[in-house]
Design an enzyme around this catalytic site. Structure first.
Site, PDB file in Angstrom:
ATOM      1  N   PRO A  78       0.566  -1.372  -0.116  1.00 17.42           N
ATOM      2  CA  PRO A  78       0.131  -0.146   0.018  1.00 17.42           C
ATOM      3  C   PRO A  78       0.938   1.222   0.051  1.00 17.42           C
ATOM      4  CG  PRO A  78      -0.563  -1.659   1.871  1.00 17.42           C
ATOM      5  CD  PRO A  78       0.650  -1.848   1.308  1.00 17.42           C
ATOM      6  N   GLU A  79       0.359   2.593  -0.766  1.00 18.49           N
ATOM      7  CA  GLU A  79       1.100   3.562  -0.533  1.00 18.49           C
ATOM      8  C   GLU A  79       0.436   4.486   0.364  1.00 18.49           C
ATOM      9  OE1 GLU A  79       1.630   4.850  -4.422  1.00 18.49           O
ATOM     10  OE2 GLU A  79       1.431   2.947  -5.269  1.00 18.49           O
ATOM     11  N   ARG A 128       9.825  -1.289 -12.891  1.00 21.64           N
ATOM     12  CA  ARG A 128       8.576  -1.215 -12.625  1.00 21.64           C
ATOM     13  C   ARG A 128       7.895  -0.654 -13.871  1.00 21.64           C
ATOM     14  NH1 ARG A 128       7.976  -0.654  -7.066  1.00 21.64           N
ATOM     15  NH2 ARG A 128       5.935  -0.845  -7.380  1.00 21.64           N
ATOM     16  N   LYS A 184       5.140   5.065   4.512  1.00 24.82           N
ATOM     17  CA  LYS A 184       4.312   3.844   4.265  1.00 24.82           C
ATOM     18  C   LYS A 184       4.182   2.883   5.513  1.00 24.82           C
ATOM     19  CE  LYS A 184       5.432   3.594  -0.548  1.00 24.82           C
ATOM     20  NZ  LYS A 184       6.026   2.833  -1.903  1.00 24.82           N
TER      21      LYS A 184
END
Length: 293
Positions: free
Chosen positions: A2-3, A280, A60
């Site tokens: 999660p960010e 990415r 985070k």
């Protein structure tokens, strides 16, 4: 994942549900989730009996401040998420009693559970077992062990001036810079794409070639996208869930991330492309996000 929006959504839920509750016991079927102190029995002994007094976000990371001066840092990593509810051990697996939670397969990989006073539980579900927790009496030591001490200023707290300086001195693609947690913390793959789409900046543009106006636009986009995504409970493209085990709703508003081959929402004739950047993905509009060399 999660960010920042997902982590903040989690913290908002945890603050409403578990503040001032006492940890009665700790269970795990994957004791390596606790990185410090070791062995796991030492981790249990340290946190059991302590009250959860405050919960904060550092990048985070989720930081729990417990009574007795104990600090616990948790990172949900790629596939982890915390839930609050009632859970029961069945055939060696911890399962939610609430059918709304248990029917979702991503809520069934519980590897760490804190039984709390008042009858509720704090559970960590993690498909890939990448999440981890650190606990101790020395906050600086725990921040060092968990990597929190290396984080750059928060994406929503850094000043416009410091944001500009952090970007201007870099000679890398702007998306790689935004995702560098030691420069600016909280932004990852999803919101890097969304912020740059909003600012009309190509993710492959070199940071030091951006103008002051373009960097200002990125700063403004950051302060628009991240709060709005938090308001909607974050993005659930696959495994992220909130503390009630439910999906976030920002995925319905994505403009670039995972929108490959779709027409740009600006209706400018452009199409969203996907290219690899530092192993990415980077999603962007071929028309309104021109490459700045």
């Amino acid at each position: 994942m999660p960010e920042l929006p997902e982590v903040q959504t989690t913290i908002n839920g945890l603050r409403r549900k578990i503040l001032n509750k006492k940890i009665l016991s700790v269970w795990s079927d994957w004791q390596k989730v606790a990185k410090s102190p070791l062995p796991f029995s030492a981790f249990q002994k340290l946190v059991v009996g302590k009250k959860i007094e405050e919960i904060e976000r550092h990048g985070k990371n989720i930081v729990f401040y417990l009574s007795g001066g104990i600090v616990m840092v948790a990172h949900q990593k790629m596939t982890g998420h915390f839930m609050v509810g009632k859970f029961v051990l069945q055939d060696g697996k911890m399962l939610a009693q609430d059918k709304k939670i248990s029917k979702d397969p991503y809520n069934k990989y519980i590897h760490l559970l804190f039984k709390l006073s008042g009858g509720g539980d704090l559970a960590l579900s993690d498909v890939r077992k990448f999440a981890h927790v650190f606990a101790g009496r020395d906050a600086q030591d725990i921040f060092k062990k968990s990597g929190v001490d290396k984080l750059g200023p928060d994406a929503l707290k850094v000043s416009a001036n410091d944001f500009d300086k952090s970007i201007q001195k870099q000679k890398r693609p702007i998306k790689a810079v935004l995702m560098d947690q030691e420069l600016i913390s909280g932004i990852g793959n999803i919101y890097g794409d969304e912020i740059l789409w909003e600012a009309k900046i190509n993710p492959f543009s070199r940071s030091n070639n951006l103008s002051a106006t373009q960097i200002k636009n990125i700063f403004k986009a950051t302060h628009k996208i991240l709060p709005y995504a938090t308001k909607l409970g974050g993005t659930s493209t696959s495994d992220y869930r909130d503390t009630a085990g439910q999906k976030g709703k920002y995925g319905l508003h994505l403009k670039a991330y995972r929108q490959t081959d779709k027409k740009c929402s600006r209706k400018d004739g452009g199409v969203i492309q996907r290219k690899v950047l530092n192993q990415r993905s980077a999603h962007f509009c071929s028309r309104c996000q021109k490459l700045i060399k």
